[in-house]
Design an enzyme around this catalytic site. Structure first.
Site, PDB file in Angstrom:
ATOM      1  N   ASP A 195     -12.914  46.455 -36.495  1.00 24.30           N
ATOM      2  CA  ASP A 195     -14.079  45.478 -36.160  1.00 24.30           C
ATOM      3  C   ASP A 195     -14.399  44.576 -37.230  1.00 24.30           C
ATOM      4  OD1 ASP A 195     -16.639  44.375 -35.853  1.00 24.30           O
ATOM      5  OD2 ASP A 195     -17.695  46.254 -35.286  1.00 24.30           O
ATOM      6  N   SER A 248     -21.182  29.232 -37.094  1.00 28.77           N
ATOM      7  CA  SER A 248     -20.372  30.249 -37.473  1.00 28.77           C
ATOM      8  C   SER A 248     -19.021  29.606 -37.644  1.00 28.77           C
ATOM      9  CB  SER A 248     -20.209  31.407 -36.632  1.00 28.77           C
ATOM     10  OG  SER A 248     -19.958  31.019 -35.477  1.00 28.77           O
ATOM     11  N   LYS A 249     -18.745  28.665 -36.793  1.00 29.54           N
ATOM     12  CA  LYS A 249     -17.328  27.802 -36.743  1.00 29.54           C
ATOM     13  C   LYS A 249     -17.560  26.841 -37.808  1.00 29.54           C
ATOM     14  CE  LYS A 249     -15.553  30.397 -33.386  1.00 29.54           C
ATOM     15  NZ  LYS A 249     -14.319  31.200 -33.426  1.00 29.54           N
ATOM     16  N   SER A 259     -13.535  26.059 -33.251  1.00 28.03           N
ATOM     17  CA  SER A 259     -13.710  25.508 -31.979  1.00 28.03           C
ATOM     18  C   SER A 259     -14.162  23.868 -32.321  1.00 28.03           C
ATOM     19  CB  SER A 259     -14.931  26.097 -31.302  1.00 28.03           C
ATOM     20  OG  SER A 259     -15.383  25.614 -30.350  1.00 28.03           O
ATOM     21  N   TYR A 304     -22.922  29.948 -32.639  1.00 21.68           N
ATOM     22  CA  TYR A 304     -21.695  29.818 -32.483  1.00 21.68           C
ATOM     23  C   TYR A 304     -21.046  28.353 -33.511  1.00 21.68           C
ATOM     24  CZ  TYR A 304     -17.055  29.424 -30.248  1.00 21.68           C
ATOM     25  OH  TYR A 304     -15.633  29.521 -30.057  1.00 21.68           O
TER      26      TYR A 304
HETATM   27  O1  NJP Z   1     -11.663  34.815 -26.234  1.00 20.84           O
HETATM   28  P1  NJP Z   1     -11.681  36.602 -25.517  1.00 20.84           P
HETATM   29  P2  NJP Z   1     -10.689  33.704 -26.756  1.00 20.84           P
HETATM   30  N1  NJP Z   1     -13.770  42.882 -33.862  1.00 20.84           N
HETATM   31  O2  NJP Z   1     -12.965  36.766 -25.509  1.00 20.84           O
HETATM   32  C1  NJP Z   1     -12.193  40.295 -30.243  1.00 20.84           C
HETATM   33  C2  NJP Z   1     -12.163  30.614 -30.065  1.00 20.84           C
HETATM   34  N2  NJP Z   1     -12.516  29.831 -29.218  1.00 20.84           N
HETATM   35  O3  NJP Z   1      -9.371  34.241 -26.668  1.00 20.84           O
HETATM   36  O4  NJP Z   1     -12.829  43.793 -30.075  1.00 20.84           O
HETATM   37  C3  NJP Z   1     -12.583  42.426 -33.780  1.00 20.84           C
HETATM   38  O5  NJP Z   1     -10.857  36.586 -24.808  1.00 20.84           O
HETATM   39  C4  NJP Z   1     -11.924  40.802 -28.898  1.00 20.84           C
HETATM   40  O6  NJP Z   1     -11.475  42.223 -28.556  1.00 20.84           O
HETATM   41  P3  NJP Z   1     -12.301  43.384 -28.634  1.00 20.84           P
HETATM   42  C5  NJP Z   1     -12.933  31.902 -29.868  1.00 20.84           C
HETATM   43  O7  NJP Z   1     -14.334  31.421 -30.726  1.00 20.84           O
HETATM   44  C6  NJP Z   1     -12.064  29.904 -27.950  1.00 20.84           C
HETATM   45  O8  NJP Z   1     -11.370  32.578 -26.111  1.00 20.84           O
HETATM   46  O9  NJP Z   1     -11.319  44.423 -28.082  1.00 20.84           O
HETATM   47  N3  NJP Z   1     -12.270  41.902 -32.707  1.00 20.84           N
HETATM   48  C7  NJP Z   1     -10.821  39.982 -28.233  1.00 20.84           C
HETATM   49  O10 NJP Z   1      -9.446  40.561 -28.489  1.00 20.84           O
HETATM   50  C8  NJP Z   1     -12.313  32.969 -30.876  1.00 20.84           C
HETATM   51  O11 NJP Z   1     -12.448  32.807 -32.151  1.00 20.84           O
HETATM   52  C9  NJP Z   1     -12.420  28.882 -26.688  1.00 20.84           C
HETATM   53  O12 NJP Z   1     -13.479  43.084 -27.641  1.00 20.84           O
HETATM   54  C10 NJP Z   1     -13.408  41.105 -32.054  1.00 20.84           C
HETATM   55  C11 NJP Z   1     -10.903  38.354 -29.033  1.00 20.84           C
HETATM   56  O13 NJP Z   1     -11.952  38.793 -30.148  1.00 20.84           O
HETATM   57  C12 NJP Z   1     -10.879  32.664 -30.413  1.00 20.84           C
HETATM   58  O14 NJP Z   1     -10.845  31.529 -29.875  1.00 20.84           O
HETATM   59  C13 NJP Z   1     -12.651  27.638 -27.464  1.00 20.84           C
HETATM   60  C14 NJP Z   1     -14.587  41.494 -32.321  1.00 20.84           C
HETATM   61  C15 NJP Z   1     -11.653  37.580 -28.069  1.00 20.84           C
HETATM   62  O15 NJP Z   1     -11.140  37.320 -26.894  1.00 20.84           O
HETATM   63  C16 NJP Z   1     -10.101  33.606 -29.497  1.00 20.84           C
HETATM   64  O16 NJP Z   1     -11.302  33.693 -28.264  1.00 20.84           O
HETATM   65  C17 NJP Z   1     -12.581  27.407 -28.561  1.00 20.84           C
HETATM   66  C18 NJP Z   1     -14.877  42.222 -33.571  1.00 20.84           C
HETATM   67  N4  NJP Z   1     -16.146  42.404 -33.915  1.00 20.84           N
HETATM   68  C19 NJP Z   1     -12.465  28.550 -29.441  1.00 20.84           C
HETATM   69  N5  NJP Z   1     -15.429  40.730 -31.490  1.00 20.84           N
HETATM   70  C20 NJP Z   1     -12.381  29.285 -25.260  1.00 20.84           C
HETATM   71  N6  NJP Z   1     -11.896  30.518 -24.874  1.00 20.84           N
HETATM   72  O17 NJP Z   1     -12.923  28.309 -24.601  1.00 20.84           O
HETATM   73  C21 NJP Z   1     -14.404  40.343 -30.597  1.00 20.84           C
HETATM   74  O18 NJP Z   1     -12.640  26.138 -29.057  1.00 20.84           O
HETATM   75  N7  NJP Z   1     -13.130  40.578 -30.693  1.00 20.84           N
END
Ligand code: NJP
Length: 273
Positions: A64, A158-159, A142, A155
């Site tokens: 986490d 943080s970014k 982002s 969001y």
């Molecule tokens: O999202 P998603 P994305 N500790 O929800 C993990 C950025 N982004 O691939 O812990 C550890 O499919 C979660 O895993 P789990 C976005 O802000 C996106 O789109 O098992 N891990 C999962 O593997 C992010 O920074 C878009 O639930 C934690 C992953 O994070 C990055 O791209 C546009 C956690 C999220 O996978 C990847 O996001 C943009 C924790 N506390 C930027 N909390 C877009 N998709 O449109 C969550 O500009 N995770």
């Protein structure tokens, strides 16, 4: 793309259980990188590691990222297994959707803990190893980290914070061989909008946008690879993402108005509640 660049490089990817992190893990495994995959869902990570183990060495560590001890453990386990770190991709992230006026402040705290502090913790503990290998640290931010996104105060904050942190780290280590990349995908099809928190902190559980019209996570992973090979300092993806950042810099007030009307039209927009 020069796939050989990644052969035997030791690479940590946070948020590797889904979306961009998962697509990146698959791509870099196929290039022969040695992977340390992190997320909270250890069952998903175990399956992914099993699948990718036919191509490369894979370690997975339940992490986490909002917990510093978990991030330290991730780095320690990676070094214990592979003896070095070449690339850290701070990709784990969480989004939100609600107006600030309606928002429980715990939502902003959670987003800062995951998106900002998660990046800071992992980078802090990996830094000595990255300096040793003259490696790369990436922050997946982002377009909302360049231009405020209404309905996403936590969001965007943080970014922006991650961008400020990494842009400063880059200057501190400008002559030490450290590569620091701020990587901003645009809208990408993933689970991010389902997992996004609403005003009371509960997950939205659905996406208000057409995920089919977005960039794929696989395409984003390819751009990430290119950025790493070229040791780029910044990457901004998608035509609308590039245009938004350009317009925000050139005509900020006009861009505010355009963003307002664009986001107000989103189905079930929190603007109208
Ligand atoms: O999202 P998603 P994305 N500790 O929800 C993990 C950025 N982004 O691939 O812990 C550890 O499919 C979660 O895993 P789990 C976005 O802000 C996106 O789109 O098992 N891990 C999962 O593997 C992010 O920074 C878009 O639930 C934690 C992953 O994070 C990055 O791209 C546009 C956690 C999220 O996978 C990847 O996001 C943009 C924790 N506390 C930027 N909390 C877009 N998709 O449109 C969550 O500009 N995770």
């Amino acid at each position: 793309m020069n796939r050989k660049y990644f052969k035997d490089k030791v690479m940590i990817i946070t948020g590797a259980s889904s979306g961009i992190g998962l697509a990146s893990a698959k791509l870099f495994a196929s290039c022969g990188a040695k992977l340390a995959l992190a997320a909270r869902s250890s069952d998903k990570l175990a399956e992914i590691a099993e699948e990718l183990s036919s191509e490369t060495e894979v370690l997975y560590v339940r992490t986490d990222v909002s917990v510093e001890a978990d991030c330290k453990n991730l780095i320690d386990k990676t070094v214990e297994r592979f003896g070095r770190i070449d690339i850290l991709v701070n990709n784990a992230g969480l989004s939100m959707r609600a107006m600030f006026r309606d928002l429980d402040l715990s939502v902003i705290k959670t987003l800062m803990d995951v998106n900002f502090w998660g990046t800071v913790y992992c980078t802090k503990h990996a830094l000595p190893w990255l300096l040793k290998s003259r490696g790369s640290v990436v922050g997946v931010i982002s377009i909302a980290g360049y231009s405020g996104l209404p309905g996403r105060t936590g969001y965007s904050s943080s970014k922006y914070a991650v961008r400020g942190f990494l842009d400063t780290l880059r200057i501190e280590h400008l002559y030490d061989g450290l590569h620091v990349m701020v990587f901003a995908p645009g809208f990408t099809a993933s689970n991010v909008r389902n997992a996004a928190l609403t005003a009371d902190g509960s997950p939205q559980g659905r996406t208000p946008r057409d995920e089919g019209r977005m960039m794929t996570a696989e395409k984003v992973a390819e751009y990430l690879a290119k950025g790493l090979i070229r040791r780029k300092s910044h990457m901004i993806l998608t035509p609308i993402g590039k245009l938004t950042v350009l317009m925000h810099n050139l005509w900020p007030s006009l861009t505010d108005r355009l963003e307002f009307s664009y986001m107000a039209k989103e189905p079930d927009s929190p603007f109208h509640k």
